[in-house]
Design a protein around this motif. Structure first.
Motif, PDB file in Angstrom:
ATOM      1  N   HIS A  27       4.113  -5.497  12.171  1.00 38.53           N
ATOM      2  CA  HIS A  27       3.449  -6.766  11.862  1.00 38.53           C
ATOM      3  C   HIS A  27       3.174  -7.629  13.094  1.00 38.53           C
ATOM      4  CE1 HIS A  27       4.808  -6.823   7.362  1.00 38.53           C
ATOM      5  NE2 HIS A  27       4.016  -5.803   7.656  1.00 38.53           N
ATOM      6  N   ASN A  28       3.279  -7.068  14.278  1.00 39.93           N
ATOM      7  CA  ASN A  28       3.117  -7.881  15.491  1.00 39.93           C
ATOM      8  C   ASN A  28       1.733  -7.745  16.123  1.00 39.93           C
ATOM      9  OD1 ASN A  28       3.061  -5.448  16.819  1.00 39.93           O
ATOM     10  ND2 ASN A  28       4.954  -5.755  17.964  1.00 39.93           N
ATOM     11  N   GLY A  29       0.780  -7.205  15.386  1.00 38.52           N
ATOM     12  CA  GLY A  29      -0.554  -7.001  15.933  1.00 38.52           C
ATOM     13  C   GLY A  29      -0.770  -5.620  16.514  1.00 38.52           C
ATOM     14  N   SER A  30       0.237  -4.752  16.413  1.00 38.94           N
ATOM     15  CA  SER A  30       0.158  -3.399  16.984  1.00 38.94           C
ATOM     16  C   SER A  30      -0.799  -2.499  16.212  1.00 38.94           C
ATOM     17  CB  SER A  30       1.543  -2.757  16.982  1.00 38.94           C
ATOM     18  OG  SER A  30       1.966  -2.537  15.636  1.00 38.94           O
ATOM     19  N   LYS A  31      -1.055  -2.845  14.950  1.00 39.18           N
ATOM     20  CA  LYS A  31      -1.925  -2.053  14.067  1.00 39.18           C
ATOM     21  C   LYS A  31      -1.363  -0.666  13.775  1.00 39.18           C
ATOM     22  CE  LYS A  31      -5.066  -5.322  13.970  1.00 39.18           C
ATOM     23  NZ  LYS A  31      -6.482  -5.319  13.858  1.00 39.18           N
ATOM     24  N   LEU A  32      -0.032  -0.516  13.847  1.00 38.25           N
ATOM     25  CA  LEU A  32       0.594   0.750  13.470  1.00 38.25           C
ATOM     26  C   LEU A  32       0.396   0.948  11.969  1.00 38.25           C
ATOM     27  CD1 LEU A  32       3.920   0.384  15.497  1.00 38.25           C
ATOM     28  CD2 LEU A  32       2.006   1.925  16.016  1.00 38.25           C
ATOM     29  N   LEU A  33      -0.218   2.055  11.580  1.00 36.47           N
ATOM     30  CA  LEU A  33      -0.532   2.295  10.173  1.00 36.47           C
ATOM     31  C   LEU A  33       0.736   2.641   9.412  1.00 36.47           C
ATOM     32  CD1 LEU A  33      -2.794   2.472   8.040  1.00 36.47           C
ATOM     33  CD2 LEU A  33      -3.027   4.896   8.637  1.00 36.47           C
ATOM     34  N   HIS A  34       1.056   1.820   8.388  1.00 31.74           N
ATOM     35  CA  HIS A  34       2.254   2.017   7.570  1.00 31.74           C
ATOM     36  C   HIS A  34       1.873   1.888   6.098  1.00 31.74           C
ATOM     37  CE1 HIS A  34       1.944  -2.285   8.434  1.00 31.74           C
ATOM     38  NE2 HIS A  34       2.650  -2.523   7.344  1.00 31.74           N
ATOM     39  N   PRO A  35       2.566   2.616   5.207  1.00 35.46           N
ATOM     40  CA  PRO A  35       2.163   2.658   3.803  1.00 35.46           C
ATOM     41  C   PRO A  35       2.813   1.565   2.954  1.00 35.46           C
ATOM     42  CG  PRO A  35       3.859   4.282   4.176  1.00 35.46           C
ATOM     43  CD  PRO A  35       3.592   3.625   5.510  1.00 35.46           C
ATOM     44  N   VAL A  36       2.037   1.139   1.952  1.00 39.61           N
ATOM     45  CA  VAL A  36       2.518   0.181   0.962  1.00 39.61           C
ATOM     46  C   VAL A  36       2.074   0.637  -0.418  1.00 39.61           C
ATOM     47  CG1 VAL A  36       2.484  -1.771   2.575  1.00 39.61           C
ATOM     48  CG2 VAL A  36       0.497  -1.335   1.131  1.00 39.61           C
ATOM     49  N   VAL A  37       2.748   0.110  -1.435  1.00 35.44           N
ATOM     50  CA  VAL A  37       2.372   0.373  -2.822  1.00 35.44           C
ATOM     51  C   VAL A  37       1.955  -0.933  -3.481  1.00 35.44           C
ATOM     52  CG1 VAL A  37       3.760   2.448  -3.161  1.00 35.44           C
ATOM     53  CG2 VAL A  37       4.803   0.217  -3.551  1.00 35.44           C
ATOM     54  N   HIS A  38       0.952  -0.850  -4.348  1.00 35.98           N
ATOM     55  CA  HIS A  38       0.513  -1.990  -5.151  1.00 35.98           C
ATOM     56  C   HIS A  38       0.500  -1.568  -6.614  1.00 35.98           C
ATOM     57  CE1 HIS A  38      -1.978  -4.231  -1.835  1.00 35.98           C
ATOM     58  NE2 HIS A  38      -0.683  -4.179  -1.567  1.00 35.98           N
ATOM     59  N   LEU A  39       0.870  -2.497  -7.483  1.00 36.61           N
ATOM     60  CA  LEU A  39       0.738  -2.287  -8.922  1.00 36.61           C
ATOM     61  C   LEU A  39       0.021  -3.485  -9.514  1.00 36.61           C
ATOM     62  CD1 LEU A  39       1.414  -0.493 -11.421  1.00 36.61           C
ATOM     63  CD2 LEU A  39       3.373  -2.010 -11.782  1.00 36.61           C
ATOM     64  N   HIS A  40      -1.086  -3.221 -10.194  1.00 35.26           N
ATOM     65  CA  HIS A  40      -1.812  -4.247 -10.941  1.00 35.26           C
ATOM     66  C   HIS A  40      -1.356  -4.135 -12.389  1.00 35.26           C
ATOM     67  CE1 HIS A  40      -4.431  -5.249  -7.603  1.00 35.26           C
ATOM     68  NE2 HIS A  40      -4.485  -3.953  -7.346  1.00 35.26           N
ATOM     69  N   VAL A  41      -0.835  -5.230 -12.919  1.00 33.86           N
ATOM     70  CA  VAL A  41      -0.288  -5.253 -14.270  1.00 33.86           C
ATOM     71  C   VAL A  41      -1.251  -6.009 -15.187  1.00 33.86           C
ATOM     72  CG1 VAL A  41       1.635  -5.983 -15.725  1.00 33.86           C
ATOM     73  CG2 VAL A  41       2.075  -5.187 -13.379  1.00 33.86           C
ATOM     74  N   PHE A  42      -1.844  -5.279 -16.113  1.00 36.53           N
ATOM     75  CA  PHE A  42      -2.701  -5.870 -17.133  1.00 36.53           C
ATOM     76  C   PHE A  42      -1.910  -5.973 -18.420  1.00 36.53           C
ATOM     77  CE2 PHE A  42      -5.749  -3.982 -14.247  1.00 36.53           C
ATOM     78  CZ  PHE A  42      -6.779  -4.910 -14.219  1.00 36.53           C
ATOM     79  N   ASN A  43      -2.209  -7.000 -19.232  1.00 37.66           N
ATOM     80  CA  ASN A  43      -1.670  -7.019 -20.584  1.00 37.66           C
ATOM     81  C   ASN A  43      -2.732  -6.453 -21.522  1.00 37.66           C
ATOM     82  OD1 ASN A  43      -3.471  -9.152 -21.130  1.00 37.66           O
ATOM     83  ND2 ASN A  43      -1.884 -10.728 -20.955  1.00 37.66           N
ATOM     84  N   SER A  44      -2.401  -6.296 -22.788  1.00 34.46           N
ATOM     85  CA  SER A  44      -3.341  -5.678 -23.724  1.00 34.46           C
ATOM     86  C   SER A  44      -4.548  -6.564 -24.012  1.00 34.46           C
ATOM     87  CB  SER A  44      -2.629  -5.282 -25.018  1.00 34.46           C
ATOM     88  OG  SER A  44      -2.035  -6.410 -25.611  1.00 34.46           O
ATOM     89  N   LYS A  45      -4.520  -7.840 -23.593  1.00 37.52           N
ATOM     90  CA  LYS A  45      -5.680  -8.739 -23.733  1.00 37.52           C
ATOM     91  C   LYS A  45      -6.635  -8.606 -22.546  1.00 37.52           C
ATOM     92  CE  LYS A  45      -2.981 -12.372 -24.448  1.00 37.52           C
ATOM     93  NZ  LYS A  45      -2.561 -13.765 -24.679  1.00 37.52           N
ATOM     94  N   GLY A  46      -6.287  -7.767 -21.560  1.00 35.47           N
ATOM     95  CA  GLY A  46      -7.146  -7.580 -20.402  1.00 35.47           C
ATOM     96  C   GLY A  46      -6.919  -8.583 -19.291  1.00 35.47           C
TER      97      GLY A  46
END
Length: 166
Positions: A27-46
């Motif tokens: 996170h210091n501007g080095s641009k070292l590629l590192h992996p992350v996960v994202h989860l988008h949580v929808f409810n049944s109403k969209g």
């Protein structure tokens, strides 16, 4: 506060681990590629659940963001990281994720390989008081009206346009 000594894997653009580095180094501007996960949580109403990032975060404080977003720890798979992060951030253990894509996100400080997932979930959500500043479900139209106004993280806005607004 984030642990700047935490170890992350370094990856190539397809996700192959090629090394490791600390959070601080990534996170210091080095641009070292590192992996992350994202989860988008929808409810049944969209509606789409978004988290509020706390003021102490080192990246994008006080912005609304993807329901769950977290770094993959060194030695962890994306699936393990997703399960851990969802449990830690929202208190959810009974969800079925669907991978909807992956891409490289770059900001002025970092480069991330983002594994994007979504789920439909109508159960209880308990945002972590130590990691988040709350969260709520948003109507899609409400999100569209707030895009570009400094409400959301640039990463969320990019991902929303790419994967979610269709």
């Amino acid at each position: 506060m984030d642990n700047s000594k935490e170890l992350f894997p370094l990856v190539d653009e397809v996700g192959t681990v090629i090394g490791k580095a600390t959070r601080g180094e990534c996170h210091n501007g080095s641009k070292l590629l590192h992996p992350v996960v994202h989860l988008h949580v929808f409810n049944s109403k969209g509606e789409l659940y978004l988290q509020k990032r706390p003021a102490w975060k080192d990246i994008q404080p006080d912005k609304w963001d993807t329901a769950v977003g977290g770094h993959i720890d060194f030695g962890e798979t994306p699936e393990q990281a997703l399960k851990r992060e969802v449990s830690e951030e929202l208190g959810i253990d009974d969800f079925i994720p669907q991978r909807i894509g992956q891409y490289v996100f770059e900001s002025s400080r970092e480069r991330e390989l983002v594994y994007v997932n979504c789920t439909i979930y109508d159960g209880a959500i308990t945002p972590s008081i130590s990691e988040l500043d709350g969260g709520r479900f948003w109507r899609i139209e409400e999100i569209k009206n707030a895009i570009g106004k400094g409400v959301f993280t640039p990463n969320f806005e990019s991902e929303f346009a790419r994967f979610l607004q269709k």
